[in-house]
Design a protein around this motif. Structure first.
Motif, short mmCIF file in Angstrom:
data_model
loop_
_atom_site.label_atom_id
_atom_site.label_comp_id
_atom_site.label_asym_id
_atom_site.label_seq_id
_atom_site.Cartn_x
_atom_site.Cartn_y
_atom_site.Cartn_z
N ALA A 33 0.84 -1.20 0.00
CA ALA A 33 0.00 0.00 0.00
C ALA A 33 0.88 1.24 0.00
O ALA A 33 1.99 1.23 0.51
CB ALA A 33 -0.91 0.00 1.22
N TYR A 39 -3.80 0.70 2.62
CA TYR A 39 -3.73 -0.57 3.35
C TYR A 39 -5.10 -0.97 3.84
O TYR A 39 -5.52 -2.13 3.71
CB TYR A 39 -2.75 -0.43 4.52
CG TYR A 39 -2.77 -1.59 5.47
CD1 TYR A 39 -2.15 -2.79 5.15
CD2 TYR A 39 -3.40 -1.48 6.71
CE1 TYR A 39 -2.17 -3.86 6.03
CE2 TYR A 39 -3.42 -2.54 7.60
CZ TYR A 39 -2.81 -3.73 7.25
OH TYR A 39 -2.83 -4.79 8.12
N GLU A 41 -7.99 -0.03 2.66
CA GLU A 41 -8.80 -0.39 1.48
C GLU A 41 -8.50 -1.83 1.05
O GLU A 41 -9.40 -2.60 0.74
CB GLU A 41 -8.46 0.53 0.30
CG GLU A 41 -9.26 1.77 0.20
CD GLU A 41 -9.05 2.42 -1.15
OE1 GLU A 41 -10.05 2.86 -1.71
OE2 GLU A 41 -7.90 2.50 -1.63
N ASN A 42 -7.22 -2.16 1.02
CA ASN A 42 -6.82 -3.52 0.64
C ASN A 42 -7.37 -4.55 1.61
O ASN A 42 -7.83 -5.62 1.20
CB ASN A 42 -5.30 -3.64 0.56
CG ASN A 42 -4.70 -2.86 -0.58
OD1 ASN A 42 -5.40 -2.43 -1.49
ND2 ASN A 42 -3.40 -2.64 -0.53
N ASP A 46 -9.64 -7.65 0.63
CA ASP A 46 -9.12 -8.99 0.89
C ASP A 46 -10.03 -9.82 1.79
O ASP A 46 -10.08 -11.04 1.69
CB ASP A 46 -7.73 -8.92 1.53
CG ASP A 46 -6.67 -8.39 0.58
OD1 ASP A 46 -6.93 -8.29 -0.64
OD2 ASP A 46 -5.56 -8.06 1.07
#
Length: 82
Positions: A33, A39, A41-42, A46
């Protein structure tokens, strides 16, 4: 210009999340990120939860738990969040 946003998230919120960071920026970058917002958002993507779920959790857990308590909590959530 209060209607500025990053992928639908108000710019002020993005800035607040990044300012609240207590972990070195490099740690977020190791995870792929550019910053704390990216991060988070990921993590939402995920784990199949909404960004609002992530926001609720980071507000409760605090920024020092981004790589520990937050991840553990997401792993323990039922599919789709709460």
């Amino acid at each position: 210009m209060s209607d500025l946003a990053v992928r639908g998230v108000p710019l002020g919120l993005v800035e607040r999340l990044n300012r609240a960071r207590t972990i070195p920026l490099e740690r977020y970058q190791v995870d792929g990120a550019i910053d704390r917002f990216g991060y988070l958002e990921n993590l939402a993507a995920d784990h199949g939860v909404t960004f609002e779920t992530i926001l609720t959790l980071v507000d409760v857990l605090g920024p020092e738990e981004d790589f520990d308590g937050l991840v553990t909590t997401l792993e323990d959530l039922p599919a789709g969040g709460f």
